[in-house]
Design a protein around this motif. Sequence first.
Motif, mmCIF file in Angstrom:
data_model
loop_
_atom_site.group_PDB
_atom_site.id
_atom_site.type_symbol
_atom_site.label_atom_id
_atom_site.label_comp_id
_atom_site.label_asym_id
_atom_site.label_seq_id
_atom_site.Cartn_x
_atom_site.Cartn_y
_atom_site.Cartn_z
ATOM 1 N N THR C 245 0.845 -1.196 0.000
ATOM 2 C CA THR C 245 0.000 0.000 0.000
ATOM 3 C C THR C 245 0.877 1.241 0.000
ATOM 4 O OG1 THR C 245 -0.090 -0.091 2.392
ATOM 5 C CG2 THR C 245 -1.984 -0.967 1.218
ATOM 6 N N LEU C 246 0.343 2.305 -0.604
ATOM 7 C CA LEU C 246 1.095 3.533 -0.757
ATOM 8 C C LEU C 246 0.102 4.685 -0.658
ATOM 9 C CD1 LEU C 246 4.084 3.929 -1.328
ATOM 10 C CD2 LEU C 246 3.557 3.964 -3.769
ATOM 11 N N ALA C 247 0.394 5.667 0.212
ATOM 12 C CA ALA C 247 -0.474 6.849 0.299
ATOM 13 C C ALA C 247 -0.239 7.715 -0.928
ATOM 14 C CB ALA C 247 -0.159 7.629 1.569
ATOM 15 N N VAL C 267 -3.053 5.260 -13.465
ATOM 16 C CA VAL C 267 -4.098 4.306 -13.084
ATOM 17 C C VAL C 267 -5.173 4.350 -14.128
ATOM 18 C CG1 VAL C 267 -3.625 4.411 -10.627
ATOM 19 C CG2 VAL C 267 -5.200 6.055 -11.635
ATOM 20 N N LEU C 268 -5.996 3.341 -14.202
ATOM 21 C CA LEU C 268 -6.980 3.266 -15.266
ATOM 22 C C LEU C 268 -8.257 4.012 -14.899
ATOM 23 C CD1 LEU C 268 -6.799 1.860 -18.018
ATOM 24 C CD2 LEU C 268 -8.251 0.073 -17.082
ATOM 25 N N LEU C 279 -2.992 3.634 -2.834
ATOM 26 C CA LEU C 279 -2.808 2.787 -4.000
ATOM 27 C C LEU C 279 -2.478 1.393 -3.464
ATOM 28 C CD1 LEU C 279 -2.388 2.495 -7.075
ATOM 29 C CD2 LEU C 279 -0.016 3.161 -6.706
ATOM 30 N N ILE C 280 -3.221 0.414 -3.945
ATOM 31 C CA ILE C 280 -3.006 -0.949 -3.452
ATOM 32 C C ILE C 280 -2.584 -1.844 -4.598
ATOM 33 C CG2 ILE C 280 -4.197 -2.978 -2.535
ATOM 34 C CD1 ILE C 280 -5.695 -0.871 -0.776
ATOM 35 N N ILE C 281 -1.474 -2.534 -4.440
ATOM 36 C CA ILE C 281 -0.967 -3.412 -5.486
ATOM 37 C C ILE C 281 -0.661 -4.767 -4.875
ATOM 38 C CG2 ILE C 281 0.820 -3.721 -7.225
ATOM 39 C CD1 ILE C 281 1.098 -0.517 -6.739
ATOM 40 N N ASP C 352 -4.107 -2.826 -13.189
ATOM 41 C CA ASP C 352 -3.965 -3.654 -11.992
ATOM 42 C C ASP C 352 -3.863 -2.837 -10.700
ATOM 43 O OD1 ASP C 352 -4.104 -6.015 -13.404
ATOM 44 O OD2 ASP C 352 -1.946 -5.984 -13.847
ATOM 45 N N SER C 353 -3.917 -1.501 -10.833
ATOM 46 C CA SER C 353 -3.857 -0.680 -9.620
ATOM 47 C C SER C 353 -5.242 -0.645 -8.986
ATOM 48 C CB SER C 353 -3.454 0.762 -9.950
ATOM 49 O OG SER C 353 -2.583 0.804 -11.038
ATOM 50 N N ILE C 354 -5.264 -0.708 -7.672
ATOM 51 C CA ILE C 354 -6.530 -0.544 -6.960
ATOM 52 C C ILE C 354 -6.402 0.722 -6.125
ATOM 53 C CG2 ILE C 354 -8.086 -1.537 -5.248
ATOM 54 C CD1 ILE C 354 -6.858 -4.290 -6.049
#
Lengths: 272, 291, 358
Positions: C245-247, C267-268, C279-281, C352-354
């Motif tokens: 996870t990343l802020a 991101v899409l 951002l969750i990967i 694939d980014s959430i």
Amino acid sequence: MNRPSWKKLTERFIILWTGAVIVFLYVPMVAVVLASFSKQRYFKFPVPAFTDKWYQKAFSSLSVRELLWTSLSIAALVTIISVVLAFLGALAFARYDWKGRKLYQRLILLPIFFPQAVLGLAMLLWFSAIGVTTSWHTAVFAHLVWITPIVILIMSIQVYSFDPALEEAAYDLGATRWQVLTQITLPILSPGIISGAIFAFLLSWGNFPLSLFTTGADQTIPEWLYAKMVSGYTPMVPTLGSLTLSAAAMFLLVAYIIWLAISARRRRLDSL
Amino acid sequence: MAGTTQNSKLQWLRNPGVLAALPASIFLLIGFAGPLLMVGAYSFMPSRSFSLNQIPTFENYISIIHDSYYLSFFWSLAMAVIVVILLFIICYPIAYGMAKLFNKWANLVTALIAVPILISENIRLFGWVLILLKNGILDGSLQSLFGVSASGLLFTVPAIILGLVYVYLPFTLFPLVIGISMVPDTLKEAASDLGATRWQIFREVELPLSMPGLMIGGILTFVLVLGSLAEAKILGGQAIVMIADDIESAFTFAQNWPKGSALSVLLIALSGFIVFLLFRRVDLDRVIGRR
Amino acid sequence: MSDVNESFLELSGITKRFGDFVAVDDINLKIAEGEFFTLVGPSGSGKTTMIRMLVGMDQPSDGEMRLKGQVMNNLPANKRPTCMVFQSLALFPHKSVGENIEFSIKIAGQDKAARRTRVNQLMEQLRLPLSYYEKSVMQCSGGERQRVALARALAFDPDILFFDEPLSALDFRLRKALEKELKDIHRETGKTFVYITHSLEEAMVMSDRIAIMRQGRIVQVGTPHEIYNYPKNKFVAQFMGEVNTLAVKKSGKNKVKVVGGDDEFTVLDDLADFTTGFLIIRPEILKIGKAAAKMKNRIKGVAYNDYALGSRVQYQIIIDQFEEHWLVERLQDEPYEGRRGDMVEIGWQPADSILVSE
């Protein structure tokens, strides 16, 4: 190296020591039984001659029957009442979580830690203050004060290992509260209840310090034995001693057989 | 509303601890707390009164200090200390064996040691009288086998100690077994693995972890010996007077209830204080329930 | 799920307070007939309190529970047409396997022959040998006990079967096998199952729908697919398992920038209503080494350690500028020559980014 290790030596010592202590515990009882068959009025060892005349005398004596009957009545009543009180008491002690439980656990056990002779005397004051004449009925009350906490303690050990989810599961499966109690709780806790009852009966049967001050004009066997030991020895002392001893042994034997029968059923289930 | 009746109905399954505690609690309130209060009240009554409607006084306590009762207290305390020490030495190896060594035999050993508790104390002590008596079992055997006499054994202080050790052995032993079995073997192995010696393992691991059991065993025995009556009377004769004996004679022989009550109050206070110290340190759920 | 009987079990505003503490807070849920529904949450999330209220062991402080349209708040546990499989299983130790299974129908007064027929049928269904009828439950293995507990509950023929983490005490392999077995039984019986567990992984395998609970509230309800691909927030994403996870904050139409850093990723999603968040990967979609070069989003880090996971290998990568350790997984047959201590590149595609907002 061939000599036994330190560990082996300690183990051997512990086994021998335990055996010796068990012998130590039983020697006096054997002495009493031996003396009960001695022909002399005053005990002497080695015993010069044996007889069973003291037993014949005891069996034909009306006062002995009365002593036995008093002791038996007290013990029977104490057993019934203490088991009921202690069953609920043990549930409160070990099963349910409630505010005040820790305090209850400590207060309820206090009588066990209490000198029995002093407790007996305190009861005597109490009975006289509230105007109750002491008799074997009051002795039942006195025994209960000391024995109920012990039975609570014994039953609690079993209750601690009882999973409350068993009651909930039965209830969930449609059982009424009464069915939960009779079909789940009581059968599972029965070993604890039985051992509690055995202790209650035998502790009451053999109790002396409480009986001494609370039986009034009635007399139990331990009281009679004490009175005769301290003053006015008769050869009936070892005889009656042996009789109560064998009564207790018989009681334990019957309890053991019942226990064997119960565990045989369990084993039969297990072996399938 | 239906909801409230449902709530009270469900309490049976939810939290009936209070209800279950009630019968025994009420009984002991009447049967235990009542008599104790009565003893307390009598101890402030003037000497030889048989009712509670007198003016309260401290005279009983003052006369106890002036009389030689401290001697009985001393003997009771001394006996309690000696008996507890002896019983720890006697019981520790057995308790260790029962907790760690005997495995399936442990139940049999437990039964063999528990059964005597269920036999009247008087009968068992009488057995010792028969053994220690002049021309008794011990004396008689020694005389006929070796020609040596051992006639002066009964009615001595060692005979009393023997009786006390004999009677209270199970009360020290069983809590000790619980205490020792509360120490997992793996902890001792871990300590030994970390380089501890046998003595260090005992002091640093076994002793502190089995402490609750040791304390219950020691204090139960201590308090019981403190209040013991029959042993000193049956095996000790007139050798020494213990405090319970004084209390009994104050009530019966001297017919002085207030004096007996005051002595009882002192004994109760002493025992109570010791038990209070114990209960503050021990979690009963853990010791009895192995939780 | 069909919408015909959507509200087989309907909870509205269910709340449970213990003093000042709110264990369950305003739960609204609809469970359909025949559904396998799972409540997932960490310990203390209120799921156990929840199931105890549903079974009738506890009473809600507020709210209404309806089963087939009928309010069941006031039905005691023994009158409710529901049944629970307990965490400890709560098998009666003094009764045999058969006696345990037939308990409820014996209570209900069925005669011996009928009971025996029903027990045999259940034992067959659950693959318990019929000879076990007389066997003590104490002698049964862990898996057999599970089956006996389930058979006992099924014998009651409940409208809903509740499960309170019955598999949690089992070892990994047996648990995996029983998860599937339970789902098969669900299919065979067609009954409504409501299951609670702390393991989202377990919930994923078995459930039609999952509700994720946290601090007495439901955070997200959805199919396993929805929960996995569209976690509603950071808590749900992290609850699923190991994730990176990343802020981040919005920095363009479809771009986000790391908070307190310079890196920017594509991101899409159309970021219309997104300003800041996370951002969750997932480790399994990250590429490492040469495979990363073709990815649109890329960062560099030092390979610190690696772990074999069977079909995959997992790498721990120290990314200096984030002051974070990221996890990357690679299929065993994907080429990669890096060693511990090497500087490596990792990357992923925008799709694939959430992004979650909290």
